[in-house]
Design an enzyme around this catalytic site. Structure first.
Site, PDB file in Angstrom:
ATOM      1  N   GLU A  37      39.543  -9.858 -22.900  1.00  0.00           N
ATOM      2  CA  GLU A  37      41.167  -9.638 -23.530  1.00  0.00           C
ATOM      3  C   GLU A  37      41.404  -8.450 -23.140  1.00  0.00           C
ATOM      4  O   GLU A  37      42.980  -8.699 -22.912  1.00  0.00           O
ATOM      5  CB  GLU A  37      40.670  -9.874 -24.994  1.00  0.00           C
ATOM      6  CG  GLU A  37      41.295 -10.054 -25.347  1.00  0.00           C
ATOM      7  CD  GLU A  37      41.469 -11.024 -26.297  1.00  0.00           C
ATOM      8  OE1 GLU A  37      42.666 -10.822 -27.444  1.00  0.00           O
ATOM      9  OE2 GLU A  37      40.125 -11.520 -26.979  1.00  0.00           O
ATOM     10  N   ARG A  60      36.604  -7.536 -32.299  1.00  0.00           N
ATOM     11  CA  ARG A  60      38.156  -6.518 -32.168  1.00  0.00           C
ATOM     12  C   ARG A  60      39.091  -7.026 -32.525  1.00  0.00           C
ATOM     13  O   ARG A  60      39.512  -8.167 -31.953  1.00  0.00           O
ATOM     14  CB  ARG A  60      38.188  -6.005 -30.878  1.00  0.00           C
ATOM     15  CG  ARG A  60      39.293  -4.798 -31.093  1.00  0.00           C
ATOM     16  CD  ARG A  60      39.314  -4.675 -29.618  1.00  0.00           C
ATOM     17  NE  ARG A  60      38.317  -4.245 -28.266  1.00  0.00           N
ATOM     18  CZ  ARG A  60      37.720  -3.088 -28.409  1.00  0.00           C
ATOM     19  NH1 ARG A  60      37.758  -1.978 -29.101  1.00  0.00           N
ATOM     20  NH2 ARG A  60      36.504  -3.075 -27.885  1.00  0.00           N
ATOM     21  N   GLU A  88      28.620  -7.725 -25.555  1.00  0.00           N
ATOM     22  CA  GLU A  88      29.720  -7.082 -24.168  1.00  0.00           C
ATOM     23  C   GLU A  88      31.109  -5.682 -25.600  1.00  0.00           C
ATOM     24  O   GLU A  88      30.878  -4.448 -24.715  1.00  0.00           O
ATOM     25  CB  GLU A  88      31.324  -7.762 -23.591  1.00  0.00           C
ATOM     26  CG  GLU A  88      31.713  -6.593 -22.470  1.00  0.00           C
ATOM     27  CD  GLU A  88      33.219  -7.857 -22.412  1.00  0.00           C
ATOM     28  OE1 GLU A  88      33.609  -6.982 -21.484  1.00  0.00           O
ATOM     29  OE2 GLU A  88      33.317  -8.326 -22.879  1.00  0.00           O
TER      30      GLU A  88
END
Length: 286
Positions: free
Chosen positions: A85, A45, A118
């Site tokens: 995160e 990301r 994930e």
């Protein structure tokens, strides 16, 4: 995360042994100083929604952290995030000094794989981030697209379509990351070989707000330009030399009459079979 990780490596690749996996059921949560934690280097990301991070921070402030983040120790007293995160960023925005975390023993390959898998399970990834994650997994594990698709439980065509987006110019990939254009817009641009044309169409999509159908129609127009057909001017019938002399003689004669002070009115008409000249001579001088 655990089940996805196990399924991905379930084809025989020995990444973690049974005792190690079973030991995770007894994992303990530790409070780690937040300034000792770093984001995951393999995080697919690239853009985080600040509004959603702020919303998560409010939830954490009110209810606390329901699920601790997962980290690994990579240097003395330093940790790298494996998963979580967004939670880490939210807690950091709240100025927390310590965060609850589970410490796992993982190497670079395992850490990258878990982070990629994930995030692939989440819907917030843009198609470019998803494509980059697939590409990284292919490289990490030296897999074919088909093998990767099987391990992730996806169709091989899905993987292939995403990866094709990485062939687009950087500007177009950035536009997808910023959600200025959709994946379907981008896929319509993939077959175009001319990079300059791709960038031109990108500008048109943003400036004119093309939907996908309009973009496809525009691409067809460019590929098959309609030539403007000039209407031929009506051809004038050829006039023989004798007829031209006759017409000019009559016109000159009428000009001479006008010079005498008599205002002569004339009208010429051209018909298929003849020329007609009508002359009106007034009975009195004007």
């Amino acid at each position: 995360m655990k089940s996805a990780f196990s399924r991905f490596f379930g084809s025989g690749e020995k990444v973690e042994n049974t005792s190690k996996t079973e030991g995770r059921d007894k994992e303990t949560v530790s409070n780690i100083p937040i300034d000792k934690i770093s984001p995951n280097r393999y995080q697919p990301r690239t853009i985080f929604d600040d509004a959603k991070i702020e919303e998560l921070a409010r939830t954490i402030h009110t209810h606390g952290v329901i699920q601790p983040i997962v980290v690994r120790k990579y240097e003395d007293d330093k940790y790298e995030i494996i998963a979580g995160e967004r939670r880490y960023r939210a807690m950091k925005s709240l100025n927390w000094l310590e965060v609850p975390a589970i410490i796992r023993d993982m190497n670079d390959k395992e850490t990258a794989s878990v982070a990629l898998i994930e995030n692939l399970q989440r819907e917030e990834l843009t198609s470019i981030e998803e494509a980059q994650a697939y590409q990284r997994l292919l490289e990490l594990h030296e897999l074919t697209q088909e093998a990767l698709a099987q391990r992730l439980g996806k169709g091989q065509s899905t993987i292939a379509n995403k990866l094709r987006l990485l062939k687009l110019p950087h500007s177009i990939q950035e536009a997808i990351l910023k959600r200025d254009i959709s994946e379907r817009h981008a896929r319509a641009l993939v077959p175009i070989k001319d990079e300059e044309l791709q960038l031109q169409l990108l500008e048109e999509i943003i400036e004119k707000g093309y939907n996908v159908r309009q973009l496809e129609q525009r691409i067809v127009e460019i590929a098959n330009p309609v030539e403007k057909v000039k209407k031929p001017k009506p051809k004038r019938k050829a006039i023989s030399k004798d007829i031209r002399i006759a017409l000019n003689t009559i016109r000159q004669s009428l000009t001479m009459v006008n010079k005498t002070g008599i205002s002569v009115e004339t009208e010429e008409e051209e018909h298929d079979e003849f020329y007609q000249i009508t002359v009106k001579i007034p009975k009195k001088k004007k």
